[in-house]
Design an enzyme around this catalytic site. Structure first.
Site, PDB file in Angstrom:
ATOM      1  N   GLY A 183       0.348  -1.578  -0.203  1.00 55.28           N
ATOM      2  CA  GLY A 183      -0.056   0.283  -0.147  1.00 55.28           C
ATOM      3  C   GLY A 183       0.752   1.237  -0.338  1.00 55.28           C
ATOM      4  O   GLY A 183       1.889   1.573  -0.589  1.00 55.28           O
ATOM      5  N   ASP A 184       0.316   2.490   0.384  1.00 54.75           N
ATOM      6  CA  ASP A 184       1.167   3.617   0.080  1.00 54.75           C
ATOM      7  C   ASP A 184       2.309   3.623   1.612  1.00 54.75           C
ATOM      8  O   ASP A 184       3.173   4.292   0.696  1.00 54.75           O
ATOM      9  CB  ASP A 184      -0.447   4.880   0.427  1.00 54.75           C
ATOM     10  CG  ASP A 184      -0.944   4.737  -0.465  1.00 54.75           C
ATOM     11  OD1 ASP A 184      -0.926   4.589  -1.362  1.00 54.75           O
ATOM     12  OD2 ASP A 184      -2.488   5.009  -0.058  1.00 54.75           O
ATOM     13  N   GLY A 185       2.300   3.136   2.581  1.00 56.11           N
ATOM     14  CA  GLY A 185       2.878   3.117   3.331  1.00 56.11           C
ATOM     15  C   GLY A 185       4.497   1.907   2.821  1.00 56.11           C
ATOM     16  O   GLY A 185       5.578   3.005   3.140  1.00 56.11           O
ATOM     17  N   THR A 186       4.347   1.112   1.856  1.00 54.31           N
ATOM     18  CA  THR A 186       5.362   0.125   1.597  1.00 54.31           C
ATOM     19  C   THR A 186       6.153   1.287   0.539  1.00 54.31           C
ATOM     20  O   THR A 186       6.766   0.705   0.097  1.00 54.31           O
ATOM     21  CB  THR A 186       5.219  -0.437   0.959  1.00 54.31           C
ATOM     22  OG1 THR A 186       4.557  -1.391   1.629  1.00 54.31           O
ATOM     23  CG2 THR A 186       6.278  -1.579   0.854  1.00 54.31           C
ATOM     24  N   LEU A 187       5.082   1.892  -0.573  1.00 51.88           N
ATOM     25  CA  LEU A 187       5.953   3.048  -1.137  1.00 51.88           C
ATOM     26  C   LEU A 187       6.787   3.686  -1.106  1.00 51.88           C
ATOM     27  O   LEU A 187       7.864   4.028  -1.546  1.00 51.88           O
ATOM     28  CB  LEU A 187       4.436   3.339  -2.254  1.00 51.88           C
ATOM     29  CG  LEU A 187       4.606   4.410  -3.207  1.00 51.88           C
ATOM     30  CD1 LEU A 187       5.345   3.618  -4.506  1.00 51.88           C
ATOM     31  CD2 LEU A 187       3.528   4.781  -4.345  1.00 51.88           C
ATOM     32  N   GLU A 237       1.305   7.306   6.957  1.00 54.80           N
ATOM     33  CA  GLU A 237       1.889   7.598   7.899  1.00 54.80           C
ATOM     34  C   GLU A 237       2.468   8.349   8.813  1.00 54.80           C
ATOM     35  O   GLU A 237       2.471   9.411   8.302  1.00 54.80           O
ATOM     36  CB  GLU A 237       3.369   6.718   7.874  1.00 54.80           C
ATOM     37  CG  GLU A 237       3.458   5.778   6.142  1.00 54.80           C
ATOM     38  CD  GLU A 237       2.740   4.489   7.142  1.00 54.80           C
ATOM     39  OE1 GLU A 237       3.288   3.983   8.557  1.00 54.80           O
ATOM     40  OE2 GLU A 237       2.430   3.712   6.869  1.00 54.80           O
ATOM     41  N   ASP A 281       1.863  17.532 -12.153  1.00 54.83           N
ATOM     42  CA  ASP A 281       1.975  19.069 -13.016  1.00 54.83           C
ATOM     43  C   ASP A 281       2.997  20.368 -12.629  1.00 54.83           C
ATOM     44  O   ASP A 281       3.418  21.063 -12.685  1.00 54.83           O
ATOM     45  CB  ASP A 281       0.797  19.537 -13.019  1.00 54.83           C
ATOM     46  CG  ASP A 281       0.464  19.576 -11.540  1.00 54.83           C
ATOM     47  OD1 ASP A 281       1.334  19.302 -10.642  1.00 54.83           O
ATOM     48  OD2 ASP A 281      -1.198  19.939 -10.924  1.00 54.83           O
ATOM     49  N   THR A 284      -4.077  -1.407   2.658  1.00 55.48           N
ATOM     50  CA  THR A 284      -5.551  -0.760   3.796  1.00 55.48           C
ATOM     51  C   THR A 284      -6.118   0.133   2.337  1.00 55.48           C
ATOM     52  O   THR A 284      -7.351  -0.003   1.932  1.00 55.48           O
ATOM     53  CB  THR A 284      -5.930  -0.430   5.277  1.00 55.48           C
ATOM     54  OG1 THR A 284      -4.890  -2.210   5.379  1.00 55.48           O
ATOM     55  CG2 THR A 284      -7.063  -0.639   5.340  1.00 55.48           C
TER      56      THR A 284
END
Length: 291
Positions: A61-65, A270, A214, A90
Site C-alpha cells: 500500500g501507500d506506506g510501503t510505496l 504514515e 504537473d 488497506t
C-alpha cells in the site's frame, strides 16, 4: 527480459498471500526475472545493494510505496530505477489517484508493459518525502484514532477515527504560506492538506484536482473550527465538494510552509509525529513509475 526486485511487507495491509502470489505469477509468466524481497526479512538497503540496477515493484500500500521511494531518494537512485506498484494495502490511495488497477494481476501487467511515467515528489526540510498526500491537523488526528482499529475494522476504521477526532478537535493556531502567500488569515486551522495525489484514508478526495505530474502541489486549508462547521466540512470532504465552502481555502504552489502550535502530521498514510514547523518543496519529475 525485465529484471525486477519485488518488495513487500508480509505484515502490512489487508491483502493475503493469494493476491501477492497472483501478481508474482503474472510477472514471471510475462517473462520477468523477479527477485523477491520481503521487507523486514532483510534491511531494504541490503536488498537494493544486492540487486543493483533492477527496477523495483512494490507489492503493498501507500506506506510501503512511501518507504521504498524515500529510500531510493536518500540513496540517489530515483533517477536510475523505475518503480512499479501492485496495490495490496488497506487504502491504496496513490493507486486510486493514478488509476492503477486494484486487481493484482492487472497491475502486474502494467509493470510488464514497461512504460515509465515521470512523477513529482514533495520533499520536506527534514529530508522526508511525500509521494501522495501529506495532511496536518484533524485528518492526522483521525488517523491516530483509526490506527488501533484497522486490524479489526479495515477501511471503516478511517471513518470511526474521523468521527472521534471531529468531536474532540478545537483546531490549531498555524501560519500557512504557499509560495510566500499566507492563507490562514490569522484564524485557527482545522486541517491542511498538500496533494500530489487525490485521496486519503481509502478514498476521501482531499485534493480532488491534484495531478502527480504537473510540478505543483494542490493545497487545502480548512478554517472550519466551530462544531457545526466541522460537521459540514466533514460531510463535504467525504464527497470532495469541500473546496466550495467559504471557510476552505484552496491554492496551488511549489513551496508550502506550516508553522505554529505542534500539530499531528500524516504523510502517505504514515503518522510522523507532531511538528511546530515544516516546509515542503515540489520536485517535478523526481521519479518514474510504470503507468
Amino acid at each position: 527480459m525485465a529484471e525486477l526486485l519485488a518488495i513487500y511487507n508480509e505484515h502490512a495491509g489487508s491483502a493475503g498471500d493469494d493476491a501477492r502470489n497472483a501478481a508474482l505469477r503474472t510477472l514471471r509468466d510475462g517473462g520477468a526475472d523477479v527477485v523477491e524481497a520481503p521487507a523486514g526479512q532483510k534491511d531494504l538497503d541490503e536488498m537494493l545493494d544486492a540487486c543493483p540496477g533492477r527496477d523495483v515493484v512494490v507489492l503493498g500500500g501507500d506506506g510501503t510505496l512511501h518507504v521504498v521511494v524515500a529510500t531510493l531518494h536518500r540513496r540517489g537512485e530515483l533517477g536510475e530505477r523505475t518503480v512499479g506498484l501492485v496495490p495490496l494495502g488497506t487504502g491504496n490511495d496513490f493507486a486510486r489517484g493514478t488509476k492503477t488497477p486494484l486487481d493484482p494481476a492487472e497491475a502486474a501487467r502494467i509493470v510488464l508493459a514497461g512504460r515509465p511515467r515521470p512523477l513529482d515528489l514533495m520533499v520536506d526540510d527534514e529530508g522526508g518525502v511525500v509521494v501522495n498526500v501529506v495532511h496536518l491537523g484533524i485528518g492526522a488526528e483521525a488517523s491516530e484514532q483509526a490506527t488501533p482499529l484497522k486490524p479489526v475494522l479495515g477501511r471503516i476504521a478511517y471513518s470511526v477515527g474521523a468521527l472521534l477526532a471531529g468531536v474532540r478537535s478545537p483546531g490549531w493556531r498555524l501560519r500557512v504560506t504557499v509560495d510566500g502567500r499566507r492563507l490562514d488569515g490569522g484564524r485557527k486551522v482545522l486541517m491542511v492538506g498538500l496533494g500530489n495525489g487525490i485521496t486519503i484514508g481509502g478514498g476521501t478526495p482531499l485534493t480532488p484536482r491534484a495531478r502527480p505530474d504537473d510540478g505543483m502541489a494542490d493545497v487545502v486549508v480548512s478554517l472550519a473550527t466551530g462544531p457545526l462547521n466541522r460537521l459540514v466540512y466533514a460531510l463535504h470532504l467525504r464527497r470532495g465538494t469541500h473546496p466550495t465552502l467559504r471557510d476552505v481555502v484552496t491554492v496551488r504552489g511549489r513551496e508550502v510552509t506550516v508553522q505554529g502550535e505542534p500539530v499531528p502530521v500524516n504523510a502517505d498514510g504514515e503518522l510522523t509525529g507532531h511538528v511546530g514547523r515544516r516546509r515542503w518543496t515540489v520536485v517535478p519529475g523526481a521519479w518514474r513509475m510504470f503507468a
